[in-house]
Design a protein around this motif. Structure first.
Motif, PDB file in Angstrom:
ATOM      1  N   MET A  16       3.551  -1.333  16.170  1.00 56.57           N
ATOM      2  CA  MET A  16       2.415  -2.119  15.677  1.00 56.57           C
ATOM      3  C   MET A  16       1.472  -1.240  14.854  1.00 56.57           C
ATOM      4  O   MET A  16       0.984  -1.659  13.805  1.00 56.57           O
ATOM      5  CB  MET A  16       1.673  -2.783  16.838  1.00 56.57           C
ATOM      6  CG  MET A  16       2.545  -3.722  17.664  1.00 56.57           C
ATOM      7  SD  MET A  16       3.521  -4.912  16.708  1.00 56.57           S
ATOM      8  CE  MET A  16       2.260  -5.908  16.000  1.00 56.57           C
ATOM      9  N   ASP A  17       1.252  -0.010  15.318  1.00 59.05           N
ATOM     10  CA  ASP A  17       0.382   0.918  14.597  1.00 59.05           C
ATOM     11  C   ASP A  17       0.976   1.320  13.249  1.00 59.05           C
ATOM     12  O   ASP A  17       0.245   1.547  12.290  1.00 59.05           O
ATOM     13  CB  ASP A  17       0.115   2.168  15.440  1.00 59.05           C
ATOM     14  CG  ASP A  17      -0.728   1.870  16.681  1.00 59.05           C
ATOM     15  OD1 ASP A  17      -1.342   0.788  16.759  1.00 59.05           O
ATOM     16  OD2 ASP A  17      -0.758   2.738  17.581  1.00 59.05           O
ATOM     17  N   ALA A  18       2.297   1.419  13.164  1.00 58.31           N
ATOM     18  CA  ALA A  18       2.955   1.769  11.902  1.00 58.31           C
ATOM     19  C   ALA A  18       2.980   0.582  10.943  1.00 58.31           C
ATOM     20  O   ALA A  18       2.846   0.745   9.724  1.00 58.31           O
ATOM     21  CB  ALA A  18       4.375   2.258  12.174  1.00 58.31           C
ATOM     22  N   MET A  19       3.153  -0.607  11.475  1.00 57.56           N
ATOM     23  CA  MET A  19       3.277  -1.801  10.634  1.00 57.56           C
ATOM     24  C   MET A  19       1.972  -2.154   9.924  1.00 57.56           C
ATOM     25  O   MET A  19       1.988  -2.555   8.758  1.00 57.56           O
ATOM     26  CB  MET A  19       3.714  -3.003  11.490  1.00 57.56           C
ATOM     27  CG  MET A  19       5.112  -2.916  12.012  1.00 57.56           C
ATOM     28  SD  MET A  19       6.329  -3.378  10.810  1.00 57.56           S
ATOM     29  CE  MET A  19       6.005  -5.099  10.663  1.00 57.56           C
ATOM     30  N   SER A  20       0.868  -2.002  10.600  1.00 61.77           N
ATOM     31  CA  SER A  20      -0.412  -2.437  10.039  1.00 61.77           C
ATOM     32  C   SER A  20      -0.724  -1.771   8.700  1.00 61.77           C
ATOM     33  O   SER A  20      -0.962  -2.466   7.704  1.00 61.77           O
ATOM     34  CB  SER A  20      -1.528  -2.225  11.049  1.00 61.77           C
ATOM     35  OG  SER A  20      -2.742  -2.715  10.539  1.00 61.77           O
ATOM     36  N   PRO A  21      -0.710  -0.430   8.594  1.00 68.33           N
ATOM     37  CA  PRO A  21      -1.012   0.172   7.293  1.00 68.33           C
ATOM     38  C   PRO A  21       0.071  -0.110   6.247  1.00 68.33           C
ATOM     39  O   PRO A  21      -0.230  -0.237   5.060  1.00 68.33           O
ATOM     40  CB  PRO A  21      -1.129   1.669   7.585  1.00 68.33           C
ATOM     41  CG  PRO A  21      -0.554   1.882   8.918  1.00 68.33           C
ATOM     42  CD  PRO A  21      -0.605   0.574   9.643  1.00 68.33           C
ATOM     43  N   TRP A  22       1.331  -0.216   6.687  1.00 67.72           N
ATOM     44  CA  TRP A  22       2.402  -0.528   5.742  1.00 67.72           C
ATOM     45  C   TRP A  22       2.177  -1.906   5.123  1.00 67.72           C
ATOM     46  O   TRP A  22       2.273  -2.069   3.904  1.00 67.72           O
ATOM     47  CB  TRP A  22       3.769  -0.461   6.437  1.00 67.72           C
ATOM     48  CG  TRP A  22       4.917  -0.690   5.497  1.00 67.72           C
ATOM     49  CD1 TRP A  22       5.529   0.244   4.710  1.00 67.72           C
ATOM     50  CD2 TRP A  22       5.586  -1.928   5.241  1.00 67.72           C
ATOM     51  NE1 TRP A  22       6.532  -0.348   3.979  1.00 67.72           N
ATOM     52  CE2 TRP A  22       6.590  -1.683   4.288  1.00 67.72           C
ATOM     53  CE3 TRP A  22       5.427  -3.225   5.723  1.00 67.72           C
ATOM     54  CZ2 TRP A  22       7.431  -2.678   3.815  1.00 67.72           C
ATOM     55  CZ3 TRP A  22       6.260  -4.222   5.234  1.00 67.72           C
ATOM     56  CH2 TRP A  22       7.254  -3.949   4.295  1.00 67.72           C
ATOM     57  N   MET A  23       1.850  -2.888   5.969  1.00 70.71           N
ATOM     58  CA  MET A  23       1.604  -4.242   5.467  1.00 70.71           C
ATOM     59  C   MET A  23       0.373  -4.269   4.569  1.00 70.71           C
ATOM     60  O   MET A  23       0.393  -4.913   3.514  1.00 70.71           O
ATOM     61  CB  MET A  23       1.480  -5.239   6.620  1.00 70.71           C
ATOM     62  CG  MET A  23       2.813  -5.524   7.278  1.00 70.71           C
ATOM     63  SD  MET A  23       2.822  -6.932   8.399  1.00 70.71           S
ATOM     64  CE  MET A  23       1.697  -6.427   9.649  1.00 70.71           C
ATOM     65  N   GLU A  24      -0.695  -3.590   4.963  1.00 73.37           N
ATOM     66  CA  GLU A  24      -1.904  -3.558   4.127  1.00 73.37           C
ATOM     67  C   GLU A  24      -1.603  -2.967   2.752  1.00 73.37           C
ATOM     68  O   GLU A  24      -2.037  -3.504   1.727  1.00 73.37           O
ATOM     69  CB  GLU A  24      -3.002  -2.753   4.821  1.00 73.37           C
ATOM     70  CG  GLU A  24      -3.605  -3.467   6.013  1.00 73.37           C
ATOM     71  CD  GLU A  24      -4.606  -2.606   6.770  1.00 73.37           C
ATOM     72  OE1 GLU A  24      -5.070  -1.584   6.210  1.00 73.37           O
ATOM     73  OE2 GLU A  24      -4.920  -2.956   7.920  1.00 73.37           O
ATOM     74  N   LYS A  25      -0.856  -1.870   2.720  1.00 78.45           N
ATOM     75  CA  LYS A  25      -0.501  -1.223   1.452  1.00 78.45           C
ATOM     76  C   LYS A  25       0.352  -2.152   0.592  1.00 78.45           C
ATOM     77  O   LYS A  25       0.111  -2.303  -0.609  1.00 78.45           O
ATOM     78  CB  LYS A  25       0.260   0.075   1.725  1.00 78.45           C
ATOM     79  CG  LYS A  25       0.744   0.774   0.474  1.00 78.45           C
ATOM     80  CD  LYS A  25       1.522   2.038   0.815  1.00 78.45           C
ATOM     81  CE  LYS A  25       2.062   2.683  -0.449  1.00 78.45           C
ATOM     82  NZ  LYS A  25       2.923   3.830  -0.166  1.00 78.45           N
ATOM     83  N   ARG A  26       1.344  -2.781   1.182  1.00 74.84           N
ATOM     84  CA  ARG A  26       2.258  -3.645   0.440  1.00 74.84           C
ATOM     85  C   ARG A  26       1.586  -4.949  -0.002  1.00 74.84           C
ATOM     86  O   ARG A  26       1.917  -5.490  -1.052  1.00 74.84           O
ATOM     87  CB  ARG A  26       3.517  -3.915   1.251  1.00 74.84           C
ATOM     88  CG  ARG A  26       4.369  -2.673   1.463  1.00 74.84           C
ATOM     89  CD  ARG A  26       4.679  -2.058   0.146  1.00 74.84           C
ATOM     90  NE  ARG A  26       5.464  -0.851   0.257  1.00 74.84           N
ATOM     91  CZ  ARG A  26       5.531   0.040  -0.719  1.00 74.84           C
ATOM     92  NH1 ARG A  26       4.849  -0.139  -1.828  1.00 74.84           N
ATOM     93  NH2 ARG A  26       6.258   1.112  -0.575  1.00 74.84           N
ATOM     94  N   LEU A  27       0.650  -5.449   0.779  1.00 78.66           N
ATOM     95  CA  LEU A  27      -0.129  -6.613   0.337  1.00 78.66           C
ATOM     96  C   LEU A  27      -1.015  -6.227  -0.843  1.00 78.66           C
ATOM     97  O   LEU A  27      -1.103  -6.964  -1.830  1.00 78.66           O
ATOM     98  CB  LEU A  27      -0.978  -7.168   1.483  1.00 78.66           C
ATOM     99  CG  LEU A  27      -0.237  -7.974   2.542  1.00 78.66           C
ATOM    100  CD1 LEU A  27      -1.108  -8.151   3.781  1.00 78.66           C
ATOM    101  CD2 LEU A  27       0.210  -9.325   1.999  1.00 78.66           C
ATOM    102  N   ALA A  28      -1.646  -5.058  -0.765  1.00 79.85           N
ATOM    103  CA  ALA A  28      -2.551  -4.604  -1.827  1.00 79.85           C
ATOM    104  C   ALA A  28      -1.813  -4.352  -3.135  1.00 79.85           C
ATOM    105  O   ALA A  28      -2.340  -4.648  -4.213  1.00 79.85           O
ATOM    106  CB  ALA A  28      -3.279  -3.332  -1.383  1.00 79.85           C
ATOM    107  N   ASP A  29      -0.570  -3.824  -3.053  1.00 77.49           N
ATOM    108  CA  ASP A  29       0.159  -3.560  -4.298  1.00 77.49           C
ATOM    109  C   ASP A  29       0.968  -4.762  -4.780  1.00 77.49           C
ATOM    110  O   ASP A  29       1.676  -4.690  -5.779  1.00 77.49           O
ATOM    111  CB  ASP A  29       1.020  -2.291  -4.198  1.00 77.49           C
ATOM    112  CG  ASP A  29       2.202  -2.383  -3.241  1.00 77.49           C
ATOM    113  OD1 ASP A  29       2.600  -3.493  -2.833  1.00 77.49           O
ATOM    114  OD2 ASP A  29       2.747  -1.314  -2.897  1.00 77.49           O
ATOM    115  N   GLY A  30       0.849  -5.901  -4.074  1.00 79.63           N
ATOM    116  CA  GLY A  30       1.486  -7.140  -4.503  1.00 79.63           C
ATOM    117  C   GLY A  30       2.965  -7.249  -4.193  1.00 79.63           C
ATOM    118  O   GLY A  30       3.617  -8.205  -4.613  1.00 79.63           O
TER     119      GLY A  30
END
Length: 121
Positions: free
Chosen positions: A23-37
């Motif tokens: 869960m801790d790894a997924m959160s920043p990965w998802m935030e980064k991928r949402l931000a870069d579209g």
């Protein structure tokens, strides 16, 4: 192009098997991928026990409550990616899978397919 990724967990995976590390790894990965579209949408799915299946072979829909004994693989979640091509979408899926492997879920299966047509905004 948009790609749909089906997330098929190991058959014996239970919710309590999902580590806090994942869960801790997924959160920043998802935030980064949402931000870069590159990540359009993602989510987990409730158990097949809580779902329904509709089959239209008789001229009218036949509705069956889960679970479905004949189902060998059950989709546990999904993601929709935006990528230039299948190789780009595959790299996103590889990153997603690697997070799971590193956090104790090595038996994950991901199916990646280009979305063709539809209301795809």
């Amino acid at each position: 192009m948009r790609y749909f990724m089906s997330i098929i967990p190991p058959a014996d995976l239970k919710p309590e098997d999902i580590s806090q590390g994942l869960m801790d790894a997924m959160s920043p990965w998802m935030e980064k991928r949402l931000a870069d579209g590159k990540l359009i949408s993602t989510g987990g799915l409730k158990s097949a026990d809580e779902g329904r299946r509709l089959v239209g072979q008789t001229g009218e829909p036949v509705i069956t409550d889960g679970p479905y004994a004949e189902a060998k693989e059950v989709i546990g979640g999904y993601a929709v990616f935006e990528a230039a091509d299948l190789d780009g979408a595959t790299e996103l899926a590889r990153e997603f899978m690697q997070m799971h492997i590193e956090n104790g879920i090595p038996g994950l299966v991901l199916e990646l397919r280009e979305i063709a047509g539809g209301a795809n905004f």
